[in-house]
Design a protein around this motif. Sequence first.
Motif, PDB file in Angstrom:
ATOM      1  N   GLU A 147       0.372  -1.012  -0.200  1.00 37.33           N
ATOM      2  CA  GLU A 147      -0.307   0.104  -0.413  1.00 37.33           C
ATOM      3  C   GLU A 147       0.559   1.280  -0.087  1.00 37.33           C
ATOM      4  OE1 GLU A 147      -3.482   0.155  -0.482  1.00 37.33           O
ATOM      5  OE2 GLU A 147      -3.460  -1.634  -0.282  1.00 37.33           O
ATOM      6  N   SER A 148      -0.045   2.253  -1.020  1.00 38.03           N
ATOM      7  CA  SER A 148       1.179   3.028  -0.492  1.00 38.03           C
ATOM      8  C   SER A 148       0.036   4.498  -0.689  1.00 38.03           C
ATOM      9  CB  SER A 148       2.507   3.644  -1.458  1.00 38.03           C
ATOM     10  OG  SER A 148       1.722   3.401  -3.078  1.00 38.03           O
ATOM     11  N   TYR A 149       0.419   6.003  -0.410  1.00 40.07           N
ATOM     12  CA  TYR A 149      -0.564   6.557  -0.794  1.00 40.07           C
ATOM     13  C   TYR A 149      -0.307   8.330  -1.229  1.00 40.07           C
ATOM     14  CZ  TYR A 149       0.862   9.445   3.777  1.00 40.07           C
ATOM     15  OH  TYR A 149       2.104   9.468   4.965  1.00 40.07           O
ATOM     16  N   ILE A 150      -1.117   8.856  -1.379  1.00 40.17           N
ATOM     17  CA  ILE A 150      -0.298  10.719  -1.514  1.00 40.17           C
ATOM     18  C   ILE A 150      -0.871  11.528  -0.547  1.00 40.17           C
ATOM     19  CG2 ILE A 150      -1.990  10.523  -3.633  1.00 40.17           C
ATOM     20  CD1 ILE A 150      -0.254  12.546  -5.451  1.00 40.17           C
ATOM     21  N   LYS A 151      -0.246  12.452  -0.395  1.00 39.00           N
ATOM     22  CA  LYS A 151      -0.548  13.751   0.196  1.00 39.00           C
ATOM     23  C   LYS A 151      -0.182  15.022  -1.192  1.00 39.00           C
ATOM     24  CE  LYS A 151       0.044  17.489   4.077  1.00 39.00           C
ATOM     25  NZ  LYS A 151       0.928  16.933   5.014  1.00 39.00           N
ATOM     26  N   ALA A 207       2.801   4.304  -6.827  1.00 38.73           N
ATOM     27  CA  ALA A 207       3.484   4.953  -6.957  1.00 38.73           C
ATOM     28  C   ALA A 207       4.541   5.120  -7.442  1.00 38.73           C
ATOM     29  CB  ALA A 207       4.002   4.776  -5.454  1.00 38.73           C
ATOM     30  N   ALA A 208       5.139   4.514  -8.314  1.00 39.58           N
ATOM     31  CA  ALA A 208       6.180   4.584  -9.717  1.00 39.58           C
ATOM     32  C   ALA A 208       5.671   5.261 -10.171  1.00 39.58           C
ATOM     33  CB  ALA A 208       6.178   2.199  -9.998  1.00 39.58           C
ATOM     34  N   ASP A 209       3.973   5.530 -11.030  1.00 41.94           N
ATOM     35  CA  ASP A 209       4.032   6.631 -11.984  1.00 41.94           C
ATOM     36  C   ASP A 209       4.362   8.386 -11.638  1.00 41.94           C
ATOM     37  OD1 ASP A 209       2.646   4.595 -13.536  1.00 41.94           O
ATOM     38  OD2 ASP A 209       0.717   4.331 -12.561  1.00 41.94           O
ATOM     39  N   LEU A 210       4.481   8.688 -10.329  1.00 43.93           N
ATOM     40  CA  LEU A 210       4.231   9.624  -9.596  1.00 43.93           C
ATOM     41  C   LEU A 210       5.980  10.409  -9.194  1.00 43.93           C
ATOM     42  CD1 LEU A 210       1.269   9.713  -7.353  1.00 43.93           C
ATOM     43  CD2 LEU A 210       1.482  10.751  -9.768  1.00 43.93           C
ATOM     44  N   VAL A 269      -2.305  24.595 -13.477  1.00 44.47           N
ATOM     45  CA  VAL A 269      -1.743  23.913 -11.666  1.00 44.47           C
ATOM     46  C   VAL A 269      -0.990  24.431 -10.985  1.00 44.47           C
ATOM     47  CG1 VAL A 269      -2.662  21.812 -10.847  1.00 44.47           C
ATOM     48  CG2 VAL A 269      -3.630  22.004 -12.132  1.00 44.47           C
ATOM     49  N   LEU A 270      -1.143  25.089  -9.985  1.00 48.61           N
ATOM     50  CA  LEU A 270       0.530  24.784  -9.515  1.00 48.61           C
ATOM     51  C   LEU A 270       0.386  23.638  -7.933  1.00 48.61           C
ATOM     52  CD1 LEU A 270      -0.246  28.670  -9.277  1.00 48.61           C
ATOM     53  CD2 LEU A 270       1.508  27.310 -11.441  1.00 48.61           C
ATOM     54  N   PHE A 271       0.964  23.125  -8.104  1.00 51.83           N
ATOM     55  CA  PHE A 271       1.646  22.279  -6.556  1.00 51.83           C
ATOM     56  C   PHE A 271       2.391  22.755  -5.621  1.00 51.83           C
ATOM     57  CE2 PHE A 271       1.653  18.662 -10.676  1.00 51.83           C
ATOM     58  CZ  PHE A 271       0.189  18.439 -10.501  1.00 51.83           C
ATOM     59  N   LYS A 272       1.425  22.923  -4.716  1.00 53.36           N
ATOM     60  CA  LYS A 272       2.652  23.439  -3.023  1.00 53.36           C
ATOM     61  C   LYS A 272       3.377  22.199  -2.748  1.00 53.36           C
ATOM     62  CE  LYS A 272      -1.492  25.135  -1.193  1.00 53.36           C
ATOM     63  NZ  LYS A 272      -2.326  25.777  -0.594  1.00 53.36           N
ATOM     64  N   GLU A 273       2.521  21.227  -2.378  1.00 51.29           N
ATOM     65  CA  GLU A 273       3.331  19.927  -2.066  1.00 51.29           C
ATOM     66  C   GLU A 273       2.638  18.233  -2.624  1.00 51.29           C
ATOM     67  OE1 GLU A 273       3.607  17.693   2.339  1.00 51.29           O
ATOM     68  OE2 GLU A 273       2.315  19.108   1.834  1.00 51.29           O
ATOM     69  N   ILE A 274       3.618  17.686  -3.087  1.00 54.28           N
ATOM     70  CA  ILE A 274       3.942  16.722  -4.001  1.00 54.28           C
ATOM     71  C   ILE A 274       4.349  15.635  -2.098  1.00 54.28           C
ATOM     72  CG2 ILE A 274       3.547  14.547  -5.075  1.00 54.28           C
ATOM     73  CD1 ILE A 274       3.508  17.067  -7.385  1.00 54.28           C
ATOM     74  N   PHE A 275       3.594  14.421  -1.996  1.00 57.53           N
ATOM     75  CA  PHE A 275       4.013  13.454  -0.786  1.00 57.53           C
ATOM     76  C   PHE A 275       3.309  12.808  -1.237  1.00 57.53           C
ATOM     77  CE2 PHE A 275       4.336  11.433   2.480  1.00 57.53           C
ATOM     78  CZ  PHE A 275       5.481  10.603   2.789  1.00 57.53           C
ATOM     79  N   VAL A 276       4.257  11.657  -2.137  1.00 59.22           N
ATOM     80  CA  VAL A 276       4.290  10.117  -2.034  1.00 59.22           C
ATOM     81  C   VAL A 276       4.678   9.217  -1.015  1.00 59.22           C
ATOM     82  CG1 VAL A 276       4.169   8.202  -3.850  1.00 59.22           C
ATOM     83  CG2 VAL A 276       3.727  10.782  -4.780  1.00 59.22           C
ATOM     84  N   ASN A 277       3.851   8.708  -0.298  1.00 59.25           N
ATOM     85  CA  ASN A 277       4.842   7.122   0.408  1.00 59.25           C
ATOM     86  C   ASN A 277       4.754   6.143   0.003  1.00 59.25           C
ATOM     87  OD1 ASN A 277       5.450   6.169   2.947  1.00 59.25           O
ATOM     88  ND2 ASN A 277       3.084   5.576   4.025  1.00 59.25           N
ATOM     89  N   GLN A 278       6.018   5.055  -0.254  1.00 59.21           N
ATOM     90  CA  GLN A 278       6.265   4.235  -1.120  1.00 59.21           C
ATOM     91  C   GLN A 278       6.591   2.727   0.425  1.00 59.21           C
ATOM     92  OE1 GLN A 278       8.029   4.281  -4.513  1.00 59.21           O
ATOM     93  NE2 GLN A 278       8.356   6.065  -4.221  1.00 59.21           N
TER      94      GLN A 278
END
Length: 100
Positions: free
Chosen positions: A19-23, A59-62, A91-100
């Motif tokens: 499992e992984s998630y994105i913030k 997660a690998a896609d990101l 679209v302006l990203f402030k944060e991209i966090f991916v937990n792998q």
Amino acid sequence: VIVDFPEIVTNLAPTNDKESYIKLSLTLELNNSKDQDAVDKKLNMLKDTIIIFLRELRAADLTSAGGSMMLKTEVTKRVNKILYPIEIKDVLFKEIFVNQ
């Protein structure tokens, strides 16, 4: 004109049963201020669409080369489809966090 988008935290598609998630924190840049009301009215629909899209990704896609650009392109495309005839500038990203 910048519209702050509610933060998104959601699961990504599992890879090898891991499992992984994105913030994700982002803002939408509009072409003019009169479009802001229309965006605000559809904010929940926009968030739902982005979450559904994110849950299809791994997660690998990101984290791969070009992953952030692919994400920006796809989010922009989906947001513009919902807001039509209004079109967002970026679209302006402030944060991209991916937990792998």
